[in-house]
Design a protein around this motif. Structure first.
Motif, PDB file in Angstrom:
ATOM      1  N   PRO A 106      -0.656  -1.881  -2.572  1.00  0.00           N
ATOM      2  CA  PRO A 106      -0.572  -0.551  -1.958  1.00  0.00           C
ATOM      3  C   PRO A 106      -1.886   0.223  -1.925  1.00  0.00           C
ATOM      4  O   PRO A 106      -2.044   1.127  -1.110  1.00  0.00           O
ATOM      5  N   PHE A 107      -2.827  -0.102  -2.800  1.00  0.00           N
ATOM      6  CA  PHE A 107      -4.005   0.737  -2.958  1.00  0.00           C
ATOM      7  C   PHE A 107      -4.947   0.665  -1.765  1.00  0.00           C
ATOM      8  O   PHE A 107      -5.724   1.567  -1.521  1.00  0.00           O
ATOM      9  N   THR A 275       4.226   7.908   1.609  1.00  0.00           N
ATOM     10  CA  THR A 275       3.236   7.595   2.646  1.00  0.00           C
ATOM     11  C   THR A 275       1.853   7.293   2.072  1.00  0.00           C
ATOM     12  O   THR A 275       1.223   6.296   2.450  1.00  0.00           O
ATOM     13  N   PRO A 276       1.314   8.103   1.139  1.00  0.00           N
ATOM     14  CA  PRO A 276       0.003   7.762   0.572  1.00  0.00           C
ATOM     15  C   PRO A 276       0.099   6.507  -0.301  1.00  0.00           C
ATOM     16  O   PRO A 276       1.170   6.165  -0.800  1.00  0.00           O
ATOM     17  N   PRO A 277      -1.021   5.783  -0.467  1.00  0.00           N
ATOM     18  CA  PRO A 277      -1.024   4.643  -1.392  1.00  0.00           C
ATOM     19  C   PRO A 277      -0.609   5.092  -2.784  1.00  0.00           C
ATOM     20  O   PRO A 277      -1.052   6.128  -3.268  1.00  0.00           O
ATOM     21  N   SER A 278       0.263   4.312  -3.412  1.00  0.00           N
ATOM     22  CA  SER A 278       0.744   4.692  -4.743  1.00  0.00           C
ATOM     23  C   SER A 278       0.929   3.438  -5.579  1.00  0.00           C
ATOM     24  O   SER A 278       0.064   2.567  -5.588  1.00  0.00           O
ATOM     25  N   LEU A 283       7.333   1.880  -6.838  1.00  0.00           N
ATOM     26  CA  LEU A 283       8.145   2.019  -8.046  1.00  0.00           C
ATOM     27  C   LEU A 283       7.773   3.293  -8.791  1.00  0.00           C
ATOM     28  O   LEU A 283       6.605   3.575  -9.037  1.00  0.00           O
ATOM     29  N   GLY A 284       8.769   4.071  -9.152  1.00  0.00           N
ATOM     30  CA  GLY A 284       8.564   5.314  -9.874  1.00  0.00           C
ATOM     31  C   GLY A 284       8.417   6.493  -8.938  1.00  0.00           C
ATOM     32  O   GLY A 284       9.049   7.529  -9.133  1.00  0.00           O
ATOM     33  N   VAL A 285       7.604   6.337  -7.899  1.00  0.00           N
ATOM     34  CA  VAL A 285       7.416   7.421  -6.930  1.00  0.00           C
ATOM     35  C   VAL A 285       8.698   7.633  -6.130  1.00  0.00           C
ATOM     36  O   VAL A 285       9.222   8.744  -6.034  1.00  0.00           O
TER      37      VAL A 285
END
Length: 346
Positions: A106-107, A275-278, A283-285
């Motif tokens: 995701p980053f 939407t933003p990289p997480s 997971l968690g977000v």
């Protein structure tokens, strides 16, 4: 071709990133289990999950699959001219790969690069041309998200942590749509202008951004067709409706007496949050935002809230992981290739 002796392949850091993602997932799982055990017993969560009605969950999986199929169909229609359109299968598996890559790495937001790379491998459609279609897709999604907010605003009081939407929320998608149609109908004139500028520049990397823009403009050509534009708007509207129906259908699995408007709020807040990289797999977000919104509705049963957030997460994510894994195998994708890919013409 003889390999250059200086080509050392993927660096150690790149090889380690998937394992670092996995480690982060395990750490987050550990923190999540610790937090849940401190707030509510795992036995209570297990009972709530065990008592969940299976039919709404099955319907939820069906909605997710239908949404994916419609997104692939919509993307297929974004390519101008039937002879230039990829097959539905090529568009579907490339889309699944893109979603999968954004979940596991995701980053770097490499999903879009993997997606156009996979489509190019299957159809030879230039990757730069595909970029224009992704711009159209994102603007349509943003426009429908704003429409969803506009429709639900008169019926709900937004939680304090969300805040009231400002005028930019309405202006940005509207102006983006206007700009898209302007570029679509003025493609030839803009292309000539960019080409003239590029011809006057030194023949090195300075010209490349102009070539990228020229190639990307080709992806907007589908908007010049009124019929295609109507189809794209209809498909986007159906996708938006299905996205709201998903959390609403899952309410019934836990006997939550919540409305369609509240389901729309959950969809909007989750969409904005992920939407933003997480974190890997969101997971968690994802889970935390769903739980936070449910608490804002006045619900107090911790076990039910946590169980709903878990089920909603699994229903939304599992199909992406399963189909994305198949897509990775079908397109012979490796994440290092996506990192090293250059989607623009040299």
């Amino acid at each position: 071709m003889i390999a250059n002796k200086h080509d050392k392949g993927p660096t150690t850091t790149r090889r380690l990133i998937p394992w670092l993602n996995l480690l982060l997932v395990l750490v987050l799982l550990g923190i999540g289990i610790w937090y849940l055990s401190d707030k509510v017993s795992l036995v209570e969560i297990g009972l709530a999950l065990g008592n969940a009605k299976p039919l709404p969950i099955l319907i939820g999986f069906t909605i997710v699959l239908l949404t994916m199929l419609l997104k692939a169909w919509r993307w297929q229609y974004m390519f101008a001219g039937a002879q230039q359109r990829p097959s539905f299968g090529a568009a579907f598996w490339a889309l699944m790969l893109g979603q999968y890559v954004n979940l596991i790495v995701p980053f770097f937001r490499l999903g879009e690069v993997a997606r156009i790379y996979a489509l190019n491998r299957q159809t030879s459609i230039p990757m730069a041309t595909s970029i224009g279609t992704l711009v159209v897709e994102k603007v349509l999604d943003l426009f429908l998200l704003v429409i969803t907010i506009a429709l639900m605003m008169p019926f709900i009081i937004l939680p304090e942590f969300i805040g009231q939407p400002g005028p930019l929320l309405w202006l940005v998608p509207l102006l983006s749509l206007v700009a898209l149609y302007f570029f679509a109908f003025q493609t030839e004139r803009i292309t000539r202008l960019l080409q003239n500028i590029a011809d006057r520049l030194p023949k090195n990397w300075i010209q490349r951004p102009f070539r990228w823009m020229i190639s990307g403009l080709e992806g907007l050509a589908a908007l010049r067709s009124g019929r295609t534009s109507v189809i794209l708007v209809i498909l986007s509207a159906v996708i938006a409706v299905l996205s709201v129906l998903l959390p609403y259908i899952l309410f019934d699995s836990f006997d939550l007496q919540l409305s369609l408007v509240q389901a729309a709020l959950i969809h909007v807040v989750v969409t904005i949050a992920i939407t933003p990289p997480s974190t890997p797999g969101k997971l968690g977000v994802f889970n935390g935002v769903v739980a936070l919104v449910l608490y804002s509705f006045g619900l107090s049963d911790d076990a039910t809230i946590i169980s709903y957030s878990i089920v909603y997460y699994l229903v939304a994510i599992i199909p992406q992981i399963l189909l994305g894994s198949i897509a990775a195998a079908k397109t012979d994708w490796h994440w290092q290739r996506t990192v090293e890919q250059q989607p623009f013409p040299k």
